[in-house]
Design a protein around this motif. Sequence first.
Motif, PDB file in Angstrom:
ATOM      1  N   LYS A   1    -124.027  47.561  57.924  1.00 24.33           N
ATOM      2  CA  LYS A   1    -122.872  48.415  57.262  1.00 24.33           C
ATOM      3  C   LYS A   1    -121.842  48.105  58.576  1.00 24.33           C
ATOM      4  N   VAL A   2    -120.560  47.844  58.350  1.00 21.99           N
ATOM      5  CA  VAL A   2    -119.611  47.639  59.229  1.00 21.99           C
ATOM      6  C   VAL A   2    -118.755  49.042  59.360  1.00 21.99           C
ATOM      7  N   GLU A   3    -118.788  49.453  60.757  1.00 18.87           N
ATOM      8  CA  GLU A   3    -117.953  50.578  60.950  1.00 18.87           C
ATOM      9  C   GLU A   3    -116.736  50.491  61.848  1.00 18.87           C
ATOM     10  N   SER A   4    -115.792  50.937  61.512  1.00 16.06           N
ATOM     11  CA  SER A   4    -114.384  50.416  62.135  1.00 16.06           C
ATOM     12  C   SER A   4    -114.460  51.537  63.285  1.00 16.06           C
ATOM     13  N   PRO A   5    -113.938  50.868  64.517  1.00 15.01           N
ATOM     14  CA  PRO A   5    -113.831  51.857  65.765  1.00 15.01           C
ATOM     15  C   PRO A   5    -112.626  52.661  65.797  1.00 15.01           C
ATOM     16  N   ARG A   6    -112.757  53.550  66.393  1.00 14.51           N
ATOM     17  CA  ARG A   6    -111.508  54.736  66.347  1.00 14.51           C
ATOM     18  C   ARG A   6    -110.359  54.053  66.732  1.00 14.51           C
ATOM     19  N   LYS A   7    -109.283  54.658  66.169  1.00 11.37           N
ATOM     20  CA  LYS A   7    -107.837  54.362  66.435  1.00 11.37           C
ATOM     21  C   LYS A   7    -107.690  54.652  67.858  1.00 11.37           C
ATOM     22  N   THR A   8    -107.908  55.404  68.332  1.00  7.72           N
ATOM     23  CA  THR A   8    -107.887  56.010  69.776  1.00  7.72           C
ATOM     24  C   THR A   8    -109.150  56.299  70.830  1.00  7.72           C
ATOM     25  N   ALA A   9    -109.291  55.878  71.865  1.00  5.68           N
ATOM     26  CA  ALA A   9    -110.383  56.146  72.547  1.00  5.68           C
ATOM     27  C   ALA A   9    -110.289  57.740  73.172  1.00  5.68           C
ATOM     28  N   VAL A  10    -111.034  58.498  72.899  1.00 11.49           N
ATOM     29  CA  VAL A  10    -111.012  59.808  73.516  1.00 11.49           C
ATOM     30  C   VAL A  10    -111.481  59.933  74.957  1.00 11.49           C
ATOM     31  N   SER A  11    -110.665  60.201  76.006  1.00 13.12           N
ATOM     32  CA  SER A  11    -111.083  60.111  77.182  1.00 13.12           C
ATOM     33  C   SER A  11    -111.900  61.469  77.569  1.00 13.12           C
ATOM     34  N   ASP A  12    -112.838  61.222  78.504  1.00 18.97           N
ATOM     35  CA  ASP A  12    -113.408  62.685  79.042  1.00 18.97           C
ATOM     36  C   ASP A  12    -112.772  63.076  80.073  1.00 18.97           C
ATOM     37  N   GLU A  13    -111.932  62.426  80.882  1.00 25.04           N
ATOM     38  CA  GLU A  13    -110.978  62.865  81.829  1.00 25.04           C
ATOM     39  C   GLU A  13    -110.301  63.947  81.870  1.00 25.04           C
ATOM     40  N   ILE A  14    -110.225  64.928  82.527  1.00 23.90           N
ATOM     41  CA  ILE A  14    -109.418  66.091  82.424  1.00 23.90           C
ATOM     42  C   ILE A  14    -108.158  65.924  83.468  1.00 23.90           C
ATOM     43  N   LEU A  15    -107.090  66.220  82.934  1.00 26.58           N
ATOM     44  CA  LEU A  15    -105.852  66.073  83.899  1.00 26.58           C
ATOM     45  C   LEU A  15    -105.291  67.424  83.857  1.00 26.58           C
ATOM     46  N   GLN A  16    -104.313  67.562  85.116  1.00 32.12           N
ATOM     47  CA  GLN A  16    -103.609  68.673  85.323  1.00 32.12           C
ATOM     48  C   GLN A  16    -102.414  68.506  84.384  1.00 32.12           C
ATOM     49  N   PRO A  17    -101.766  69.514  83.777  1.00 28.86           N
ATOM     50  CA  PRO A  17    -100.564  69.456  82.925  1.00 28.86           C
ATOM     51  C   PRO A  17     -99.347  68.576  83.659  1.00 28.86           C
ATOM     52  N   SER A  18     -99.343  68.679  84.998  1.00 26.12           N
ATOM     53  CA  SER A  18     -98.466  67.720  85.686  1.00 26.12           C
ATOM     54  C   SER A  18     -98.553  66.258  85.722  1.00 26.12           C
ATOM     55  N   LYS A  19     -99.947  65.954  85.461  1.00 27.20           N
ATOM     56  CA  LYS A  19    -100.324  64.608  85.484  1.00 27.20           C
ATOM     57  C   LYS A  19    -100.238  64.022  84.138  1.00 27.20           C
ATOM     58  N   HIS A  20     -99.760  64.586  83.009  1.00 31.21           N
ATOM     59  CA  HIS A  20     -99.950  64.120  81.703  1.00 31.21           C
ATOM     60  C   HIS A  20     -98.396  63.438  81.598  1.00 31.21           C
ATOM     61  N   PHE A  21     -98.440  62.426  80.767  1.00 34.64           N
ATOM     62  CA  PHE A  21     -97.408  61.634  80.399  1.00 34.64           C
ATOM     63  C   PHE A  21     -97.385  61.602  78.834  1.00 34.64           C
ATOM     64  N   LEU A  22     -96.722  62.429  78.128  1.00 33.80           N
ATOM     65  CA  LEU A  22     -96.610  62.725  76.717  1.00 33.80           C
ATOM     66  C   LEU A  22     -95.766  62.019  76.183  1.00 33.80           C
ATOM     67  N   PHE A  23     -95.717  61.373  74.885  1.00 43.62           N
ATOM     68  CA  PHE A  23     -94.719  61.003  73.966  1.00 43.62           C
ATOM     69  C   PHE A  23     -94.903  61.351  72.688  1.00 43.62           C
ATOM     70  N   PHE A  24     -93.823  61.024  71.866  1.00 45.86           N
ATOM     71  CA  PHE A  24     -93.640  61.651  70.634  1.00 45.86           C
ATOM     72  C   PHE A  24     -93.903  60.460  69.666  1.00 45.86           C
ATOM     73  N   LYS A  25     -94.597  60.871  68.379  1.00 49.26           N
ATOM     74  CA  LYS A  25     -94.619  60.018  67.219  1.00 49.26           C
ATOM     75  C   LYS A  25     -94.023  60.769  65.962  1.00 49.26           C
ATOM     76  N   LYS A  26     -93.559  60.070  65.205  1.00 46.54           N
ATOM     77  CA  LYS A  26     -92.928  60.935  63.788  1.00 46.54           C
ATOM     78  C   LYS A  26     -93.748  59.936  62.547  1.00 46.54           C
ATOM     79  N   GLU A  27     -94.377  60.727  61.868  1.00 48.26           N
ATOM     80  CA  GLU A  27     -94.946  60.260  60.603  1.00 48.26           C
ATOM     81  C   GLU A  27     -94.488  61.007  59.357  1.00 48.26           C
ATOM     82  N   LYS A  28     -94.694  60.168  58.365  1.00 50.52           N
ATOM     83  CA  LYS A  28     -94.645  60.741  57.145  1.00 50.52           C
ATOM     84  C   LYS A  28     -95.633  61.026  56.320  1.00 50.52           C
ATOM     85  N   ARG A  29     -96.239  62.176  55.851  1.00 56.13           N
ATOM     86  CA  ARG A  29     -97.462  62.273  55.166  1.00 56.13           C
ATOM     87  C   ARG A  29     -97.155  63.229  53.903  1.00 56.13           C
ATOM     88  N   ARG A  30     -97.331  62.582  52.893  1.00 56.62           N
ATOM     89  CA  ARG A  30     -97.094  63.144  51.413  1.00 56.62           C
ATOM     90  C   ARG A  30     -95.701  63.565  51.326  1.00 56.62           C
TER      91      ARG A  30
END
Length: 114
Positions: free
Chosen positions: A21-50
């Motif tokens: 059975k072939v299992e596809s890997p996750r699209k994003t790797a979930v990190s166990d590292e916990i960061l302070q809010p000031s250490k985050h570098f966030l960005f936006f994505k826009k998608e169309k769903r239905r």
Amino acid sequence: MSRGKKLDLFIGADIEDGWAKVESPRKTAVSDEILQPSKHFLFFKKEKRRGKTVTLVGEFHILQNDSEALLKALKKKLGCGGTFKDGWMEFQGELRDKLRELLISESFRFKNTH
């Protein structure tokens, strides 16, 4: 074909015949590292769903309880629905500008491209 009967078709191979059975890997790797809010570098994505617009913001590296509390507060202030999946917050609608202001007030930072 009558409406009451379903077709029972089997297409494929048995796994016992040496197939794996072939299992596809996750699209994003979930990190166990916990960061302070000031250490985050966030960005936006826009998608169309239905046919509807969904705004994604992330990737967050915070505790599960903190992410749920932050999501609940943001949804209440924005008056929209949303969820938290794989480190990304998803909001219903086009909310990029409003989200940016609210997250900056919570001391999160964004990449320069957005």
